[in-house]
Design an enzyme around this catalytic site. Structure first.
Site, PDB file in Angstrom:
ATOM      1  N   HIS A 107      63.014 -10.658  67.400  1.00 12.38           N
ATOM      2  CA  HIS A 107      61.562 -10.513  67.444  1.00 12.38           C
ATOM      3  C   HIS A 107      61.044 -10.670  66.008  1.00 12.38           C
ATOM      4  O   HIS A 107      60.288  -9.860  65.499  1.00 12.38           O
ATOM      5  CB  HIS A 107      61.192  -9.129  67.981  1.00 12.38           C
ATOM      6  CG  HIS A 107      59.772  -9.048  68.476  1.00 12.38           C
ATOM      7  ND1 HIS A 107      59.383  -9.556  69.661  1.00 12.38           N
ATOM      8  CD2 HIS A 107      58.656  -8.500  67.933  1.00 12.38           C
ATOM      9  CE1 HIS A 107      58.089  -9.328  69.851  1.00 12.38           C
ATOM     10  NE2 HIS A 107      57.622  -8.704  68.803  1.00 12.38           N
ATOM     11  N   THR A 110      57.430 -14.549  68.794  1.00 14.03           N
ATOM     12  CA  THR A 110      57.121 -13.172  68.416  1.00 14.03           C
ATOM     13  C   THR A 110      55.621 -12.920  68.358  1.00 14.03           C
ATOM     14  O   THR A 110      54.898 -13.634  67.667  1.00 14.03           O
ATOM     15  CB  THR A 110      57.708 -12.898  67.016  1.00 14.03           C
ATOM     16  OG1 THR A 110      59.084 -13.245  67.030  1.00 14.03           O
ATOM     17  CG2 THR A 110      57.547 -11.451  66.626  1.00 14.03           C
ATOM     18  N   GLU A 111      55.158 -11.915  69.097  1.00  9.19           N
ATOM     19  CA  GLU A 111      53.747 -11.495  69.087  1.00  9.19           C
ATOM     20  C   GLU A 111      52.797 -12.659  69.386  1.00  9.19           C
ATOM     21  O   GLU A 111      51.669 -12.691  68.910  1.00  9.19           O
ATOM     22  CB  GLU A 111      53.384 -10.852  67.742  1.00  9.19           C
ATOM     23  CG  GLU A 111      54.324  -9.739  67.293  1.00  9.19           C
ATOM     24  CD  GLU A 111      54.115  -8.431  68.050  1.00  9.19           C
ATOM     25  OE1 GLU A 111      52.992  -8.179  68.504  1.00  9.19           O
ATOM     26  OE2 GLU A 111      55.091  -7.671  68.177  1.00  9.19           O
ATOM     27  N   LEU A 112      53.284 -13.625  70.154  1.00  7.34           N
ATOM     28  CA  LEU A 112      52.496 -14.808  70.529  1.00  7.34           C
ATOM     29  C   LEU A 112      52.029 -15.632  69.327  1.00  7.34           C
ATOM     30  O   LEU A 112      51.012 -16.328  69.391  1.00  7.34           O
ATOM     31  CB  LEU A 112      51.294 -14.425  71.402  1.00  7.34           C
ATOM     32  CG  LEU A 112      51.598 -13.755  72.747  1.00  7.34           C
ATOM     33  CD1 LEU A 112      50.306 -13.575  73.539  1.00  7.34           C
ATOM     34  CD2 LEU A 112      52.573 -14.564  73.573  1.00  7.34           C
ATOM     35  N   TRP A 169      48.635 -12.295  68.740  1.00  8.73           N
ATOM     36  CA  TRP A 169      47.838 -11.448  69.642  1.00  8.73           C
ATOM     37  C   TRP A 169      47.499 -10.106  69.015  1.00  8.73           C
ATOM     38  O   TRP A 169      47.014  -9.212  69.692  1.00  8.73           O
ATOM     39  CB  TRP A 169      48.514 -11.306  71.020  1.00  8.73           C
ATOM     40  CG  TRP A 169      49.714 -10.391  71.110  1.00  8.73           C
ATOM     41  CD1 TRP A 169      50.370  -9.763  70.089  1.00  8.73           C
ATOM     42  CD2 TRP A 169      50.376  -9.986  72.314  1.00  8.73           C
ATOM     43  NE1 TRP A 169      51.396  -9.014  70.585  1.00  8.73           N
ATOM     44  CE2 TRP A 169      51.435  -9.125  71.948  1.00  8.73           C
ATOM     45  CE3 TRP A 169      50.187 -10.271  73.679  1.00  8.73           C
ATOM     46  CZ2 TRP A 169      52.301  -8.551  72.888  1.00  8.73           C
ATOM     47  CZ3 TRP A 169      51.055  -9.690  74.597  1.00  8.73           C
ATOM     48  CH2 TRP A 169      52.091  -8.853  74.202  1.00  8.73           C
TER      49      TRP A 169
END
Lengths: 420, 443
Positions: free
Chosen positions: B118, B154-156, B307
């Site tokens: 991630h 990761t995290e869009l 995001w």
């Protein structure tokens, strides 16, 4: 609105943080156009900045009637006070004080410091306050710290005007809990008589509420601020003789300031890295013990004592530092970290300091946590991003902590107690 | 004709849940550098993991399994589980992995691809990115039996450039944020295609509807409180006819952790298929969406989006100089670490890359500051930075202890290749020798 303030110190002749705070606050408040301030101190030296307020010296306030010629007064007072003012005060002597020692002008002499007969000096100050309060016109009384509470109470009793007291410290801070009962009773009496109490931090506010049994509704926190640095100070060049990093403790070397934790943390840092020097600047009753402690830890070659620094020297020291540290055990506010941050020095403060309540870009540790303290020192001297972040962000943060805003909060309290 | 039209305009909900847990670091003082090489806060990691497993992952998996069974396969969802989360689940809560395997068997669940740790390596280290995506893909395949086909960073985090990088790895569908500053007046409820690579389809998160569930579901101050399933489906039904795709992307911990069981979040989830069916709304996995729907137009995303926070950019991880220094220091090691075979170093290298470590160093204040504070095991960003840098200092020492630091990467690489070639040669010669010997013995 006219305020009559009682204080003990006023720059340039100051002994501690109280004078700096009094100056900053009154200067910040003077930006309010409809506010006039008369500031009473025990002993003016004549070189105080009177451009934004009027200074009244208790030592120039007659309490015994003497026939003095105006020429003589002029000669004696220089610019500190006009003869007319003296005569006006003389008209308001309210009792027979001939039993006191007074000089040829009928005035009581003051040291203006913190002498051994401090309680007597406090009492005398309050006697002078009675004369001043009878003569002056004002709407509100504002007393700074316990030394001036009796004067404030006296002025309130004479005039019937509301009294605001400003708690810059309590005896619980100064003594690590072992309070002097006489000091406590003066403090408590002041708070009981006050219409409103201003504290320099929430930490102090808690002490006032819980240790002095004050109603929370009557106690407000107004955090201190800091004056912008002058051009002179800005131009001081840092002194760097070696490539070593310098970590500085600056303040009175007393129990309250937690100097021993600094020595212990220094020893921890030096176990791991060599290119760092530690400086303990200031004086106090624990100096000798600290010199012994440093020797015992075997770090005397890298741990230096400068003695008491004043004026420009303070800033020279700060500017030559890579880290400023204030591990105070109990600090009502603590202006010095703000001063360090102003000149771009990364700062470590104890969570037990009032200024920790308003600072974000300083590292906060528990004063007893020497591991965390050592780790924070190591981090600043080892990782450039940490140093640079605290340096720039710290400076821009304190640049926004202005006395003007603190002054506005005090003004709101004035308006409130005056029923406006 | 009319009937055709109707099916063409049928709406579908695409659920995707993120599951991630970092290996949080233990308090690591500078005097530990060089002496202590274990970095993780086992107690904290275990207790957090078990808490979310019991309050969220297990009951949520159970709920979804029941929903799939009850709706005879019409309810579908997608998961993206980071490698570090899988590693921790395996150690502390293996029953969660079992329940995911059970879900995988229903064929109504899709598992997505991402970076193993991630991490933010997509921003800095392309080689590392490839390695980590491959590693994660392998892990997912070995656990759930299917190679992931849809990518979610990761995290869009996404940009055109990043999209090309992902496309090079063979992915044709990418999930990202429907950031307002990118979409402008456009709606996230369509499939778009990458502006630089027309073969790549983009699915964009519907922030409003996703956050209604994640953040506002139990907010009493919210004027839509309480949110019920029929109201929610009504909202979706009222979306203009031609907008067919509703992407609900969220943290899986929404169910049972961010929104507690008592808030009724599980009942809400359970009731969705029933009301959806009444309105003719279906559920799809990202792969099905990509197969079914045609992209409406290219979408250009020249700058990186994510995001997170109000800004939907990278400022949560790389918004200050502390984060930047830590990040640069970490990735300056990439090339060298990849030449090392030591398994502990490889493992630490992955775990130190988790984006969370940088998230904790954020100095943002205001409303988003509270979110950072909520997830951080540290009191202040300065503590987070110092702790991380101390650990990293030790890690760097270990990396450089593997090979003499006087040898630079290029030289080292060629030396290692020589050794590798010689080893191959030796083993080849050895086997030749063996065969000749056995031949000789026979003769």
């Amino acid at each position: 609105m006219k305020a009559l303030m009682f204080g003990w110190e006023f720059p340039p002749h100051i002994l501690g943080g109280l004078g700096t705070a009094s100056y900053g606050l009154t200067k910040g408040m003077s930006l309010q156009k409809d506010l006039e301030i008369s500031f009473v101190i025990p002993k003016p030296h004549g070189d105080e900045d009177q451009s934004f307020l009027k200074i009244i010296g208790a030592c120039y306030t007659p309490v015994v009637w003497r026939d003095v010629a105006p020429e003589k007064l002029k000669e004696r007072f220089n610019s500190s006070m006009s003869p007319d003012e003296y005569y006006a005060l003389r008209d308001h002597i309210y009792a027979d004080f001939r039993y006191l020692y007074t000089n040829d002008l009928g005035c009581i002499e003051f040291s203006g410091r913190y002498p051994d007969n401090l309680l007597e000096e406090i009492n005398n100050y309050s006697i002078c306050a009675g004369v001043i309060a009878r003569k002056e016109q004002f709407d509100v009384i504002h007393s700074h710290d316990w030394l001036t509470y009796p004067a404030g109470i006296h002025a309130k009793n004479v005039s019937g005007k509301p009294l605001v007291i400003h708690v810059h410290a309590t005896d619980f801070d100064r003594s690590r809990g072992k309070v002097n009962p006489q000091v406590y009773s003066i403090e408590k009496n002041g708070m009981d008589h006050a219409d409103h109490i201003i504290c320099v931090s929430d930490l102090t506010r808690d002490t006032v509420i819980h240790k002095y049994n004050q109603s929370p509704a009557k106690v407000t926190t107004v955090h201190n601020a800091v004056d912008p640095v002058s051009k002179d100070i800005e131009n001081i060049a840092p002194i760097r003789n070696t490539g070593d990093k310098i970590v500085t403790f600056l303040g009175r070397i007393t129990m309250q300031k937690g100097p021993e934790y600094f020595v212990e943390a220094a020893a921890k840092v030096l176990e791991k890295t060599k290119h760092v020097q530690f400086v303990m600047a200031g004086s106090g009753d624990m100096t000798e013990a600290m010199i012994h402690l440093a020797a015992k830890r075997g770090i005397s070659d890298r741990f230096h004592f400068t003695g008491f620094l004043k004026g420009k020297q303070v800033y020279e020291m700060l500017k030559s530092s890579d880290v400023y540290i204030m591990p105070s055990v109990s600090e009502p506010f603590g202006i010095s970290p703000l001063e360090a941050m102003q000149v771009g020095v990364p700062t470590i403060i104890s969570k037990q300091s009032g200024c920790a309540e308003i600072l974000n870009n300083a590292i906060k540790i528990d004063y007893w946590d020497i591991e965390a303290m050592a780790d924070a020192i190591y981090s600043i001297i080892t990782y450039p991003a940490m140093y640079n972040f605290l340096k720039t962000e710290g400076k821009s943060e304190v640049d926004e902590i202005k006395w003007e805003y603190a002054g506005q909060k005090v003004r709101n309290i004035y308006d409130y107690v005056c029923g406006r | 004709m009319f009937k055709n039209e109707k099916t063409l305009h049928m709406k579908t909900i695409c659920f995707y849940f993120q599951i991630h847990q970092p290996f949080r670091l233990k308090r690591y003082r500078f005097f530990d550098i060089g002496t202590e090489h274990y970095y993780y806060d086992d107690f904290n990691n275990e207790s957090i993991l078990q808490r979310v497993a019991t309050s969220s992952f297990l009951p949520a998996n159970q709920t979804i399994l029941e929903m799939i069974e009850a709706n005879k396969g019409k309810f579908k969802v997608a998961f993206s589980i980071s490698g570090t989360a899988l590693d921790q689940l395996e150690i502390h809560a293996p029953e969660v992995i079992d329940s995911f395997c059970q879900l995988a068997k229903t064929n109504c669940v899709e598992f997505l691809s991402e970076t193993y740790a991630h991490s933010l390596c997509s921003l800095k280290d392309q080689d590392e990115f490839r390695v980590q995506v491959a590693l994660h893909s392998k892990r997912i395949e070995s656990l759930f039996g299917k190679k992931p086909r849809v990518f979610r960073n990761t995290e869009l985090i996404y940009s055109d450039e990043l999209g090309d990088m992902v496309a090079d790895l063979g992915y044709k569908t990418i999930l990202t944020e429907g950031a307002k500053h990118v979409l402008g007046w456009k709606s996230p409820n369509f499939v778009y295609q990458s502006a630089t690579n027309p073969n790549v389809k983009l699915l964009l998160k519907n922030s409003k509807l996703s956050d209604d569930i994640t953040f506002r579901f139990s907010d009493h101050q919210w004027n839509e409180y309480p949110l019920t399933a029929d109201k929610f489906i009504d909202w979706i039904d009222n979306i203009p006819e031609n907008e067919q795709l509703i992407n609900l992307f969220m943290n899986y911990e929404t169910f049972g952790n961010l929104q507690s069981k008592e808030s009724g979040i599980f009942e809400f989830l359970k009731a969705l298929p029933h009301f959806a069916e009444q309105k003719g709304i279906t559920f799809s996995t990202p792969s099905e969406v990509a197969a079914k729907l045609k992209p409406v137009e290219p979408l250009s995303i020249p700058y990186l989006i994510s995001w997170a926070d109000e800004e939907r950019d990278l400022s949560a991880w790389l918004g200050n100089t502390l984060q930047e220094e830590a990040f640069d220091k970490l990735y300056s090691l990439g090339e060298r670490v990849r030449m090392i075979k030591d398994r502990r170093i490889q493992q630490d290298w992955l775990y130190l890359q988790s984006s969370d470590h940088f998230f904790y160093m954020s100095t943002k204040r205001a409303s988003d500051g509270a979110v950072h504070q909520h997830f951080s095991p540290y009191d202040t960003p300065f503590e987070a930075f110092t702790n991380y840098m101390n650990v990293l200092s030790d890690f760097i020492k270990r990396v450089y202890a593997q090979f003499p630091s006087s040898v630079d990467n290029e030289e080292l690489n060629s030396l290692l290749t020589t050794i590798q070639n010689q080893e191959e040669k030796i083993s080849k010669l050895e086997s030749e020798l063996k065969t000749t010997r056995s031949r000789k013995a026979k003769a």
